[in-house]
Design an enzyme around this catalytic site. Structure first.
Site, PDB file in Angstrom:
ATOM      1  N   CYS A   1       0.830  -1.207   0.000  1.00 19.51           N
ATOM      2  CA  CYS A   1       0.000   0.000   0.000  1.00 19.51           C
ATOM      3  C   CYS A   1       0.862   1.254   0.000  1.00 19.51           C
ATOM      4  O   CYS A   1       0.504   2.260  -0.619  1.00 19.51           O
ATOM      5  CB  CYS A   1      -0.920   0.003   1.214  1.00 19.51           C
TER       6      CYS A   1
ATOM      7  N   CYS B   1      -8.169  -2.785  -3.576  1.00 20.68           N
ATOM      8  CA  CYS B   1      -7.522  -3.574  -4.625  1.00 20.68           C
ATOM      9  C   CYS B   1      -8.133  -4.979  -4.691  1.00 20.68           C
ATOM     10  O   CYS B   1      -8.591  -5.518  -3.680  1.00 20.68           O
ATOM     11  CB  CYS B   1      -6.022  -3.664  -4.362  1.00 20.68           C
TER      12      CYS B   1
ATOM     13  N   CYS C   1      -4.892   1.739   5.112  1.00 18.99           N
ATOM     14  CA  CYS C   1      -3.800   1.490   4.165  1.00 18.99           C
ATOM     15  C   CYS C   1      -2.697   2.525   4.274  1.00 18.99           C
ATOM     16  O   CYS C   1      -1.614   2.345   3.724  1.00 18.99           O
ATOM     17  CB  CYS C   1      -4.333   1.468   2.735  1.00 18.99           C
TER      18      CYS C   1
END
Length: 244
Positions: free
Chosen positions: A119, A207, A235
């Site tokens: 991330c 994602c 993240c």
């Protein structure tokens, strides 16, 4: 236009606007002098775009393309672009950093090493680069969105994660006091676009390898990084939410 609020005025603004509507908070944000942009990726963010478009004030939108999004998310981005007739400024990760990570650790290292490294490369660094060009950003954060990290977010705040020496970045959270139900009531009422993955049980969408549908009565963030501690589902984009 008013000027970008200094640090000593941010708390006062947060208090003044604490109980105001998302539209009023959005108007405040877009009325600030300087470079302000809406961060866009999910359901809450398209509500922000709809609110901004209804105000008739010029606005900018940016989005992070990590290279690992669902196909439906890419289609959603294009749908929103066409629906509102706007440009979406796409931010990409540095190719050398991605290549180094994948070469050394493969495509799915986050299942063993946690998600922070990936991330950091695919999301945080591109965001930091983008925010360095802005004076403020508008997010779709809500207080009920993540246990332990977002339940105290104000509607206006100084951003501790991305401010730097000599520059105070301001973050606006117009939907901070809304629930997920409020967001979806607005989406249905206004008939605005949404990611088709929501129809398949996805609530919080990131994602593709790190997002999955949630079961009834599960918290929405349980579908993100499900192999890690359920109380720290961040993240790094909103690092200021994390308690030291």
């Amino acid at each position: 236009m008013t000027t970008i609020p200094t640090i000593d005025l941010v708390d006062a603004l947060a208090s003044e606007y604490a109980d105001k509507s998302p539209s009023e908070i959005m108007k405040l944000a877009l009325s600030q002098q300087g470079e302000i942009a809406i961060s866009f990726s999910g359901a809450e963010d398209v509500v922000l775009i709809d609110l901004a478009s209804n105000l008739g004030i010029p606005f900018r939108v940016f989005s992070l393309d990590t290279g690992r999004l669902h196909p439906e998310t890419y289609q959603f981005l294009d749908t929103v672009r066409k629906h509102y007739k706007i440009d979406i400024e796409i931010c990409f990760p540095e190719s050398d950093a991605v290549q180094k990570l994948v070469t050394e650790k493969g495509f799915f290292s986050f299942y063993q090493d946690e998600h922070k490294e990936c991330c950091g490369i695919r999301k945080v660094q591109p965001l930091r680069k983008k925010l360095a060009t802005l004076d403020g950003w508008i997010t779709g954060q809500r207080k009920d969105q993540s246990p332990g990290t977002r339940n105290e977010i104000p509607v206006v705040q100084a951003d501790p994660g991305f401010s730097g020496p000599g520059k105070q970045l301001i973050k606006y959270n117009p939907l901070a006091n809304w629930s997920s139900a409020d967001v979806w009531n607005y989406i249905r009422l206004m008939e605005i676009p949404y990611n088709p993955l929501h129809e398949r049980g996805f609530i919080s969408i990131g994602c593709e390898p790190c997002t999955r549908p949630v079961l009834p009565n599960q918290h929405e963030r349980e579908g993100r990084w499900w192999w890690e501690d359920a109380t720290h589902k961040e993240c790094g984009l909103h690092a200021g939410n994390m308690k030291k």
